[in-house]
Design a protein around this motif. Structure first.
Motif, PDB file in Angstrom:
ATOM      1  N   GLY A  79      38.232  20.467  12.238  1.00  0.00           N
ATOM      2  CA  GLY A  79      39.267  20.886  11.291  1.00  0.00           C
ATOM      3  C   GLY A  79      38.979  20.370   9.885  1.00  0.00           C
ATOM      4  N   GLN A  80      38.498  19.126   9.777  1.00  0.00           N
ATOM      5  CA  GLN A  80      38.116  18.577   8.482  1.00  0.00           C
ATOM      6  C   GLN A  80      36.947  19.358   7.881  1.00  0.00           C
ATOM      7  N   LEU A  81      35.932  19.605   8.701  1.00  0.00           N
ATOM      8  CA  LEU A  81      34.756  20.327   8.216  1.00  0.00           C
ATOM      9  C   LEU A  81      35.110  21.730   7.732  1.00  0.00           C
ATOM     10  N   ASP A  82      36.028  22.374   8.418  1.00  0.00           N
ATOM     11  CA  ASP A  82      36.419  23.737   8.076  1.00  0.00           C
ATOM     12  C   ASP A  82      37.500  23.782   6.988  1.00  0.00           C
ATOM     13  N   ASN A  83      37.936  22.624   6.516  1.00  0.00           N
ATOM     14  CA  ASN A  83      39.004  22.545   5.511  1.00  0.00           C
ATOM     15  C   ASN A  83      40.249  23.306   5.932  1.00  0.00           C
ATOM     16  N   CYS A  84      40.620  23.141   7.178  1.00  0.00           N
ATOM     17  CA  CYS A  84      41.801  23.816   7.716  1.00  0.00           C
ATOM     18  C   CYS A  84      42.990  22.857   7.672  1.00  0.00           C
ATOM     19  N   SER A 132      29.191  23.549  14.262  1.00  0.00           N
ATOM     20  CA  SER A 132      30.147  24.129  13.319  1.00  0.00           C
ATOM     21  C   SER A 132      29.454  24.682  12.086  1.00  0.00           C
ATOM     22  N   GLY A 133      28.441  23.967  11.612  1.00  0.00           N
ATOM     23  CA  GLY A 133      27.718  24.409  10.432  1.00  0.00           C
ATOM     24  C   GLY A 133      26.560  25.319  10.755  1.00  0.00           C
ATOM     25  N   VAL A 134      26.360  25.616  12.031  1.00  0.00           N
ATOM     26  CA  VAL A 134      25.234  26.391  12.518  1.00  0.00           C
ATOM     27  C   VAL A 134      23.956  25.921  11.815  1.00  0.00           C
ATOM     28  N   ASN A 135      23.729  24.622  11.943  1.00  0.00           N
ATOM     29  CA  ASN A 135      22.547  24.015  11.343  1.00  0.00           C
ATOM     30  C   ASN A 135      21.445  23.985  12.392  1.00  0.00           C
ATOM     31  N   VAL A 162      35.302  23.533  22.999  1.00  0.00           N
ATOM     32  CA  VAL A 162      36.255  22.887  22.091  1.00  0.00           C
ATOM     33  C   VAL A 162      35.838  23.158  20.645  1.00  0.00           C
ATOM     34  N   VAL A 163      34.564  22.967  20.338  1.00  0.00           N
ATOM     35  CA  VAL A 163      34.077  23.153  18.965  1.00  0.00           C
ATOM     36  C   VAL A 163      34.209  24.611  18.536  1.00  0.00           C
ATOM     37  N   ILE A 164      33.749  25.529  19.375  1.00  0.00           N
ATOM     38  CA  ILE A 164      33.806  26.952  19.009  1.00  0.00           C
ATOM     39  C   ILE A 164      35.246  27.407  18.838  1.00  0.00           C
ATOM     40  N   LEU A 165      36.137  26.972  19.723  1.00  0.00           N
ATOM     41  CA  LEU A 165      37.550  27.331  19.603  1.00  0.00           C
ATOM     42  C   LEU A 165      38.130  26.845  18.276  1.00  0.00           C
ATOM     43  N   MET A 166      37.802  25.623  17.900  1.00  0.00           N
ATOM     44  CA  MET A 166      38.298  25.099  16.618  1.00  0.00           C
ATOM     45  C   MET A 166      37.790  25.935  15.447  1.00  0.00           C
TER      46      MET A 166
END
Length: 185
Positions: A79-84, A132-135, A162-166
């Motif tokens: 959530g932090q990474l996605d700025n949600c 999340s960043g598809v790095n 969990v990660v993909i859902l977020m």
């Protein structure tokens, strides 16, 4: 990955759970949320992520391999990474509810410079950030850290979901323009 996601979505559609409450409509005493952009659901586009949330979200009772506290730390970090804004508020409250130490929650965005996190938590957070960043450059090493930290295959599967859902929810909330507001008095 496409086959895994497609199979899982079919599973969700055929095995939908009934929600305790609608994750997209939550508010709290001191904060409410309003959709300022897309406010409709005419095509029922929220059904699949809601079903998925019942399996892998904070209120899930089906996570049987991944530690609940670790899952919640990962949700908050994504959530932090996605700025949600909605995700950060919701999952910060969930960490408090689970009794995760405040110092750990407060330093989550700087976990790499902290000794408050276990090797297993650090491996999960690195994996979540990479996915999340598809790095692509960091993904293989992050995955290997999960193996080194003794994650089982079922734990990795649940962590991945969990990660993909977020990531899905944060993008839906962005399209909805879900902003926090002070409660009307």
């Amino acid at each position: 990955m496409k086959i895994l996601l497609s199979s899982f979505l079919i599973f969700c559609i055929s095995n939908a759970a009934i929600a305790k409450d609608d994750i997209t409509q939550r508010s709290y005493d001191d904060v409410q949320f309003k959709n300022n952009l897309l406010t409709t659901n005419q095509t029922n586009y929220l059904k699949i992520p809601k079903d998925w949330a019942h399996a892998y979200g904070s209120d899930s009772t089906t996570l049987t391999h991944l530690d609940a506290n670790l899952a919640e730390l990962v949700r908050l970090r994504v959530g932090q990474l996605d700025n949600c804004n909605y995700c950060v508020i919701l999952h910060t409250r969930q960490t408090v509810k689970l009794g995760i130490p405040t110092a750990k929650v407060s330093s989550l965005s700087t976990w790499q410079q902290s000794h408050l996190f276990t090797d297993k938590e650090k491996a999960a957070l690195a994996f979540a950030e990479s996915l999340s960043g598809v790095n692509h450059a960091n993904f293989q090493p992050a995955y290997e850290k999960l193996i080194e930290a003794k994650f089982s295959n079922p734990e990795i599967e649940e962590l991945t979901n969990v990660v993909i859902l977020m990531n899905i929810w944060s993008r839906i909330f962005m399209v909805q323009g879900k902003f926090s507001e002070r409660p009307s008095e």
